[in-house]
Design an enzyme around this catalytic site. Sequence first.
Site, mmCIF file in Angstrom:
data_model
loop_
_atom_site.group_PDB
_atom_site.id
_atom_site.type_symbol
_atom_site.label_atom_id
_atom_site.label_comp_id
_atom_site.label_asym_id
_atom_site.label_seq_id
_atom_site.Cartn_x
_atom_site.Cartn_y
_atom_site.Cartn_z
ATOM 1 N N TYR A 159 47.406 66.783 34.877
ATOM 2 C CA TYR A 159 47.578 68.066 34.184
ATOM 3 C C TYR A 159 47.063 67.968 32.749
ATOM 4 C CZ TYR A 159 49.988 71.685 31.488
ATOM 5 O OH TYR A 159 50.279 72.700 30.612
ATOM 6 N N LYS B 293 43.751 69.811 30.902
ATOM 7 C CA LYS B 293 43.875 70.647 29.700
ATOM 8 C C LYS B 293 43.022 70.079 28.563
ATOM 9 C CE LYS B 293 46.207 73.809 29.235
ATOM 10 N NZ LYS B 293 45.892 75.259 29.456
ATOM 11 N N TRP C 107 56.758 72.757 25.953
ATOM 12 C CA TRP C 107 58.002 73.099 26.640
ATOM 13 C C TRP C 107 58.227 74.618 26.664
ATOM 14 C CZ3 TRP C 107 62.468 69.092 25.727
ATOM 15 C CH2 TRP C 107 61.957 67.793 25.850
ATOM 16 N N THR D 153 49.748 75.040 35.860
ATOM 17 C CA THR D 153 50.820 74.373 35.115
ATOM 18 C C THR D 153 51.742 73.520 35.985
ATOM 19 O OG1 THR D 153 52.220 76.345 35.329
ATOM 20 C CG2 THR D 153 50.846 76.169 33.348
ATOM 21 N N ALA E 54 46.545 79.425 33.441
ATOM 22 C CA ALA E 54 46.605 77.964 33.492
ATOM 23 C C ALA E 54 47.186 77.495 34.816
ATOM 24 C CB ALA E 54 47.457 77.421 32.339
ATOM 25 N N ASP F 63 39.769 85.892 38.579
ATOM 26 C CA ASP F 63 39.893 84.459 38.830
ATOM 27 C C ASP F 63 38.960 83.762 37.854
ATOM 28 O OD1 ASP F 63 39.833 81.856 39.697
ATOM 29 O OD2 ASP F 63 39.195 82.302 41.737
ATOM 30 N N THR G 223 48.284 72.279 25.606
ATOM 31 C CA THR G 223 49.605 71.698 25.825
ATOM 32 C C THR G 223 49.825 70.387 25.072
ATOM 33 O OG1 THR G 223 51.030 70.737 27.562
ATOM 34 C CG2 THR G 223 48.675 70.553 27.880
ATOM 35 N N GLN H 201 54.166 83.881 32.373
ATOM 36 C CA GLN H 201 55.231 84.130 31.417
ATOM 37 C C GLN H 201 54.679 84.437 30.020
ATOM 38 O OE1 GLN H 201 57.882 80.786 30.847
ATOM 39 N NE2 GLN H 201 56.251 79.281 30.801
ATOM 40 N N LEU H 202 53.618 83.754 29.610
ATOM 41 C CA LEU H 202 53.015 84.078 28.318
ATOM 42 C C LEU H 202 52.346 85.443 28.361
ATOM 43 C CD1 LEU H 202 52.160 83.450 25.451
ATOM 44 C CD2 LEU H 202 50.222 82.140 26.372
#
Length: 286
Positions: free
Chosen positions: A122, A126, A148, A59, A57, A33, A98, A11-12
């Site tokens: 998670y 990160k 979020w 996620t 990421a 990869d 995050t 999405q980013l």
Amino acid sequence: MHTLIAGADGQLGAELKLQRRGRLTALEFSDLDITDRDAVVAAVEQYRPTVIINAAAYTAVDAAESNRDAAFAVNATGAGNLAEAAVACGARLLHVSTDFVFDGASTTPYAPGAAVAPPGVYGESKAAGEKLVTSIAGEAATTVRTSWLYSAYGANFVMTMLRLMKERTTLSVVADQVGSPTHARSLAELLWTLSEDEGCDTQLLHWANAGVASWYDFAVAIHDEGRRLGLLSRDTEITPIRTAEYPTPARRPAYSVLDTRASNAWLTPRHWRHELVDMLTILAGK
């Protein structure tokens, strides 16, 4: 400026591509990869970017609890691979992290220098990625923590809520976890702005849309704006519940609001509700 995006299919990545500036090489997971060190080195040597944006990421917060190795491979080892390749070719690295690196025990916004204490795998993965990026690339890398994240593209809380609201007449949503919903479009704008600042040597920044909400508040806003924009054809009753009433494999921070004042030097955040309306308007126009 020649920018290489790793993880361009997320999405980013989608938002970054929509706002492209200068020459762009957008690599999806099938193209690169980042857990494969040799592949990362080869790609960076081939394209010779001046800036690398790591939008790749792992996620899946709950799945990470039972897939620790997979989460660390992408979020830690992969980030380190990109940092090494960036240093080797003289590129700048913009790395995304995050709010889940914090334990959620605070009652005031977390500053970039606040101590990290991830509540789950998670966040641990990160945090490990952040350390590798900083130790390998130093001032040649900037880590941007966000919170979020959602977008009109890809899977996220907003898209999930819209789907459930179409399927159900009642929903229960956690009301005792608080953070700042962040439109990935705004994060992409910040990253592009940082990429153009050749004098930036800040190693750690926080970015989120302005304002604070619980997941329940966020869900109610999605419902109300979705109804107004015609994305939802009927009302859904939304009930606030406590985290204890909705157990998940991973523990999430109860409070993960980020102090974003330092990043205001590059971009001023808009209120999360305004950004949500913009995102839903995009969906309504599709």
